[in-house]
Write a protein that holds these residues in place. Structure first.
Motif, PDB file in Angstrom:
ATOM      1  N   VAL A  40       6.420   0.496  -5.436  1.00 50.34           N
ATOM      2  CA  VAL A  40       5.918   1.783  -4.929  1.00 50.34           C
ATOM      3  C   VAL A  40       6.548   2.100  -3.571  1.00 50.34           C
ATOM      4  CG1 VAL A  40       3.864   2.965  -4.033  1.00 50.34           C
ATOM      5  CG2 VAL A  40       3.749   1.745  -6.212  1.00 50.34           C
ATOM      6  N   LEU A  41       6.655   1.108  -2.723  1.00 51.09           N
ATOM      7  CA  LEU A  41       7.176   1.345  -1.373  1.00 51.09           C
ATOM      8  C   LEU A  41       8.659   1.720  -1.360  1.00 51.09           C
ATOM      9  CD1 LEU A  41       5.331  -1.559   0.460  1.00 51.09           C
ATOM     10  CD2 LEU A  41       4.917   0.892   0.765  1.00 51.09           C
ATOM     11  N   LEU A  42       9.461   1.089  -2.213  1.00 52.30           N
ATOM     12  CA  LEU A  42      10.903   1.357  -2.202  1.00 52.30           C
ATOM     13  C   LEU A  42      11.245   2.830  -2.425  1.00 52.30           C
ATOM     14  CD1 LEU A  42      12.204  -1.870  -3.955  1.00 52.30           C
ATOM     15  CD2 LEU A  42      12.609  -1.198  -1.585  1.00 52.30           C
ATOM     16  N   PRO A  43      10.706   3.511  -3.440  1.00 48.82           N
ATOM     17  CA  PRO A  43      11.049   4.934  -3.593  1.00 48.82           C
ATOM     18  C   PRO A  43      10.491   5.816  -2.472  1.00 48.82           C
ATOM     19  CG  PRO A  43       9.725   4.178  -5.469  1.00 48.82           C
ATOM     20  CD  PRO A  43       9.960   3.009  -4.579  1.00 48.82           C
ATOM     21  N   LEU A  44       9.384   5.396  -1.863  1.00 53.67           N
ATOM     22  CA  LEU A  44       8.829   6.188  -0.768  1.00 53.67           C
ATOM     23  C   LEU A  44       9.729   6.152   0.470  1.00 53.67           C
ATOM     24  CD1 LEU A  44       5.001   5.458  -1.036  1.00 53.67           C
ATOM     25  CD2 LEU A  44       6.234   7.543  -1.666  1.00 53.67           C
ATOM     26  N   ALA A  45      10.607   5.163   0.551  1.00 58.54           N
ATOM     27  CA  ALA A  45      11.553   5.106   1.671  1.00 58.54           C
ATOM     28  C   ALA A  45      12.531   6.269   1.608  1.00 58.54           C
ATOM     29  CB  ALA A  45      12.303   3.778   1.652  1.00 58.54           C
ATOM     30  N   HIS A  51       2.447  11.658  -7.062  1.00 62.25           N
ATOM     31  CA  HIS A  51       2.038  10.595  -7.985  1.00 62.25           C
ATOM     32  C   HIS A  51       2.897  10.633  -9.242  1.00 62.25           C
ATOM     33  CE1 HIS A  51      -0.501   8.313 -10.765  1.00 62.25           C
ATOM     34  NE2 HIS A  51      -1.125   7.824  -9.706  1.00 62.25           N
ATOM     35  N   SER A  52       3.097  11.816  -9.785  1.00 62.10           N
ATOM     36  CA  SER A  52       3.865  11.940 -11.030  1.00 62.10           C
ATOM     37  C   SER A  52       5.327  11.524 -10.829  1.00 62.10           C
ATOM     38  CB  SER A  52       3.788  13.368 -11.566  1.00 62.10           C
ATOM     39  OG  SER A  52       4.302  14.283 -10.623  1.00 62.10           O
ATOM     40  N   GLN A  53       5.887  11.789  -9.648  1.00 58.80           N
ATOM     41  CA  GLN A  53       7.266  11.388  -9.364  1.00 58.80           C
ATOM     42  C   GLN A  53       7.375   9.861  -9.293  1.00 58.80           C
ATOM     43  OE1 GLN A  53       7.479  13.849  -5.770  1.00 58.80           O
ATOM     44  NE2 GLN A  53       9.307  14.820  -6.631  1.00 58.80           N
TER      45      GLN A  53
END
Length: 129
Positions: A40-45, A51-53
């Motif tokens: 979860v954290l990696l794409p938020l970087a 949520h859907s993304q």
């Protein structure tokens, strides 16, 4: 009883020994060591995500697991949740400064896993024989 400075440092070190079940740092390591937290954290970087993304990006993540993971990461201050007042309203998740400070470590772990996965797979095959 008054403790010397050295005794105070030793007591503080013992209070935060990750190997002790009651250590707060162990609780943080438990969260960050969970399978979904890193994913979860990696794409938020890369920037805020809905949520859907995140669900579309993380193969195998159920809606329930993703929601639970986001709540834990938000609770611990790694992720911020923002309700966007647009039509239709939606929620975006992003890294907090604390979450951003963790990213160099997670990128390094991800890179290490990608470089060493062939060796890990070979070891798994050898152990299965």
């Amino acid at each position: 009883m008054t403790l010397t400075a050295e005794q105070q440092r030793a007591a503080a070190k013992d209070a935060y020994a990750s190997y002790l079940a009651e250590c707060p740092s162990r609780q943080v390591l438990d969260i960050l060591g969970a399978k979904w937290a890193t994913l979860v954290l990696l794409p938020l970087a890369e920037g805020p995500k809905r949520h859907s993304q995140l669900r579309a990006r993380i193969a195998g993540a159920s809606q329930k697991m993703l929601t639970e993971t986001l709540r834990l990461l938000e609770r611990d201050g790694f992720v911020a949740r923002e309700v966007k007042q647009v039509f239709p309203a939606h929620v975006e998740y992003s890294l907090t400064p604390l979450g951003e400070s963790l990213m160099p470590i997670l990128w390094h772990m991800k890179d290490w896993a990608e470089v060493n996965m062939a060796e890990v797979e070979a070891n798994r095959r050898a152990a299965a024989r």
